[in-house]
Motif scaffolding. Structure first.
Motif, PDB file in Angstrom:
ATOM      1  N   LYS A  68     -56.490  22.555  15.269  1.00 19.14           N
ATOM      2  CA  LYS A  68     -55.153  21.974  15.173  1.00 19.14           C
ATOM      3  C   LYS A  68     -54.325  22.660  14.086  1.00 19.14           C
ATOM      4  CE  LYS A  68     -53.571  18.346  16.335  1.00 19.14           C
ATOM      5  NZ  LYS A  68     -54.091  16.988  16.098  1.00 19.14           N
ATOM      6  N   TRP A  98     -58.915  19.215  16.433  1.00 19.78           N
ATOM      7  CA  TRP A  98     -58.977  20.157  17.544  1.00 19.78           C
ATOM      8  C   TRP A  98     -58.068  19.747  18.687  1.00 19.78           C
ATOM      9  CZ3 TRP A  98     -61.790  24.352  16.384  1.00 19.78           C
ATOM     10  CH2 TRP A  98     -62.794  24.227  15.421  1.00 19.78           C
ATOM     11  N   VAL A  99     -57.616  20.759  19.426  1.00 19.82           N
ATOM     12  CA  VAL A  99     -57.014  20.566  20.739  1.00 19.82           C
ATOM     13  C   VAL A  99     -58.001  21.130  21.750  1.00 19.82           C
ATOM     14  CG1 VAL A  99     -55.111  21.151  22.284  1.00 19.82           C
ATOM     15  CG2 VAL A  99     -54.679  20.797  19.849  1.00 19.82           C
ATOM     16  N   GLU A 134     -46.409  18.148  18.177  1.00 20.15           N
ATOM     17  CA  GLU A 134     -47.051  19.349  17.681  1.00 20.15           C
ATOM     18  C   GLU A 134     -47.036  20.457  18.726  1.00 20.15           C
ATOM     19  OE1 GLU A 134     -50.843  18.236  15.460  1.00 20.15           O
ATOM     20  OE2 GLU A 134     -50.450  16.440  16.646  1.00 20.15           O
ATOM     21  N   ASN A 156     -56.719  15.540  22.486  1.00 16.00           N
ATOM     22  CA  ASN A 156     -56.310  15.664  21.094  1.00 16.00           C
ATOM     23  C   ASN A 156     -57.297  14.927  20.193  1.00 16.00           C
ATOM     24  OD1 ASN A 156     -54.587  16.214  18.849  1.00 16.00           O
ATOM     25  ND2 ASN A 156     -53.784  14.129  18.991  1.00 16.00           N
ATOM     26  N   GLN A 179     -49.087  22.783  19.087  1.00 16.11           N
ATOM     27  CA  GLN A 179     -50.441  22.998  19.601  1.00 16.11           C
ATOM     28  C   GLN A 179     -50.714  22.137  20.833  1.00 16.11           C
ATOM     29  OE1 GLN A 179     -49.601  22.533  16.452  1.00 16.11           O
ATOM     30  NE2 GLN A 179     -50.783  23.835  15.070  1.00 16.11           N
TER      31      GLN A 179
END
Length: 535
Positions: A120, A79-80, A22, A75, A24
């Motif tokens: 995310k 959310w990151v 990803e 992770n 992100q």
């Protein structure tokens, strides 16, 4: 061949899986992790190339070194999370209050020990939330992203702008443009700090240069130069609504990755009479642009006690955000006459999002001069559900550990005659020892010991007289005191919590001794050079 403990191998495989999956997660800049943050404290030091790893001015106090950039990524399902010192990997500074550079800016930057989260999944279009003071996102090097305003505005009753020197913030009708009004205080990378929080309002050339974007850097002069390399700009940062910020260059056709790559054109222009805009040079600041209605719900009509100052050398056109009109409100067409919408973005395909994403873009002239609204328009495109948090939740998985916790490794190994040369990927300020073994069972403590003064450290090991094959391992034995606010202590050799002003010294650390194996902190690295190349 490089071997580490099974625990460390598992972490590396897990991290790689996430980071490749990803944008992100994969777009955060970690290549130079483990490096001290540095600044030029004055123009004299800038000219001589003299950098500082400790400093003190105003709220920016670093009595001991700290590490640049992002030092942890987590992770979770939604959310990151990043942990960052808020300090860039490039040499920051110097900062002054005037063009002549004779008046010092009141504060240096400092370690802000920030934990920030980004959704995310980019949030759906909202468009009704105006950006707020402070960080509205973070660049991928861990430096804060601010919006276009400096939070001050015109005060009609006093006939002057609000000011940090007194008089209040202002009426909030004619809001000052940070780049125009505070640009004199920016360093060569177009950044400065609020208190100790280092940040960008506009084009971030140092970040773009780090990422291999269309920016050259002259180390001798500490200057950045725009130089289009023909490539699509990388992701520069992430905004609190979950949408990425790209650099200035993208596909001509937003849905065709085979179309040419060119600079994106802002959807805003000055209200100078062109394209049917109100000419504030002749009418004075007696009305507001239409975007204040569509974005903020304000009326374009204002009473005389809310008029702004006439355009002059002191209040040039562009002094305020409201000096700009949105081209779409002047009868021009997005995709034909300009590229970016009211929020300074568009839906398009990118190298990281081949199926498409709505993204913000940095806007600049051909020479790199910032163009309004710079990165993010007056309102977010989506809902800014991200932001600073006090802690990372327990269910979030740590997928990257850097800064003082970076796992060392051998980057290159070479052998010439009776000498083995290693180049190690290290943590600046950490101390290491290289041991040798003929069979991975009996280890002999090496006489190669050093404290890393960079993140790439070389060491030389003489082969034994028998020229027999040998295994080598590097053990981290300690680390010099540093400002550990916001950092974890994965190796167990860091300063005591809160001991942020240490004057140096080496703390004893773990590591296998003669005959020992790997230790639970993961600081035992084993390297076996190829047969016949090194012994």
């Amino acid at each position: 061949m490089i071997r580490v403990s099974r625990y460390i191998i598992y972490l590396l495989i897990l991290s790689t899986s996430y980071l490749n999956a990803e944008p992100q997660l994969s777009s955060w800049y970690t290549e130079k992790t483990g490096k001290y943050a540095r600044i030029f404290t004055s123009k004299a030091n800038e000219a001589s190339g003299t950098t500082s790893i400790t400093w003190s001015r105003g709220q920016g106090i670093q009595n001991s070194p700290t590490y640049a950039g992002i030092h942890a990524i987590y992770n979770s399902a939604d959310w990151v999370y990043i942990k960052t010192s808020g300090l860039g990997f490039h040499v920051m500074g110097p900062w002054y209050l005037n063009e002549a550079k004779t008046r010092d800016f009141p504060s240096f930057p400092g370690n802000t020990a920030t934990t920030y989260r980004v959704p995310k999944t980019p949030t759906v279009f909202n468009g009704n939330v105006t950006t707020s003071p402070g960080a509205i996102g973070y660049f991928v090097d861990g430096v804060a992203l601010f919006d276009a305003t400096d939070t001050f505005s015109y005060i009609s009753s006093s006939g002057a702008d609000g000011s940090p020197l007194g008089g209040g913030r202002g009426d909030g009708v004619w809001n000052r443009d940070a780049y125009v009004n505070e640009g004199v205080t920016f360093d060569a990378a177009f950044a400065h700090q609020a208190m100790n929080l280092h940040h960008y309002h506009a084009n971030a050339p140092a970040v773009r240069h780090l990422l291999g974007g269309s920016v050259d850097y002259n180390e001798l002069t500490n200057r950045y130069t725009e130089n289009f390399n023909g490539l699509h700009s990388p992701i520069l940062g992430w905004v609190a609504d979950g949408h990425p910020v790209y650099g200035p260059y993208a596909y001509d056709d937003p849905i065709d990755p085979d179309s040419k790559i060119r600079r994106m054109i802002s959807g805003y222009q000055k209200r100078d009479g062109t394209n049917g805009s109100t000419n504030l040079n002749s009418t004075g600041r007696r009305s507001l642009p239409r975007w204040v209605t569509t974005l903020e719900g304000r009326s374009t009509s204002i009473s005389s006690n809310r008029y702004g100052p006439n355009v002059s050398n002191q209040y040039i056109l562009g002094h305020y955000l409201e000096d700009y009109a949105y081209k779409g409100h002047l009868g021009l067409t997005q995709g034909k006459d300009y590229d970016l919408d009211e929020h300074n973005g568009r839906f398009c395909v990118t190298p990281e999002f081949p199926e498409g994403v709505w993204a913000y873009f940095t806007t600049v002239e051909d020479d790199g001069t910032p163009v309004f609204p710079y990165n993010v328009g007056r309102n977010y495109y989506g809902t800014p559900s991200g932001g600073s948090v006090n802690a990372v939740p327990a269910q979030a998985i740590k997928i990257f550990s850097g800064g003082p916790n970076k796992q060392h490794q051998a980057k290159t190994i070479s052998s010439t005659n009776n000498v083995v040369t290693f180049i190690w990927d290290t943590v600046e300020g950490a101390s290491y020892r290289v041991d040798a073994s003929p069979d991975l069972k009996t280890w002999y403590e090496g006489n190669v010991k050093f404290t890393a003064d960079s993140i790439n450290q070389d060491s030389i090991y003489n082969k034994p007289g028998s020229r027999a094959d040998r295994f080598y391992r590097m053990i981290r034995t300690g680390i010099e005191d540093f400002d550990n606010s916001g950092f974890s202590d994965d190796f167990g050799d860091g300063p005591e919590p809160g001991n942020n002003n240490g004057a140096g010294g080496i703390n004893p650390g773990g590591g296998g001794g003669p005959g020992g194996g790997s230790n639970p902190t993961g600081n035992d690295l084993i390297v076996a050079p190829d047969q016949g190349r090194a012994g």
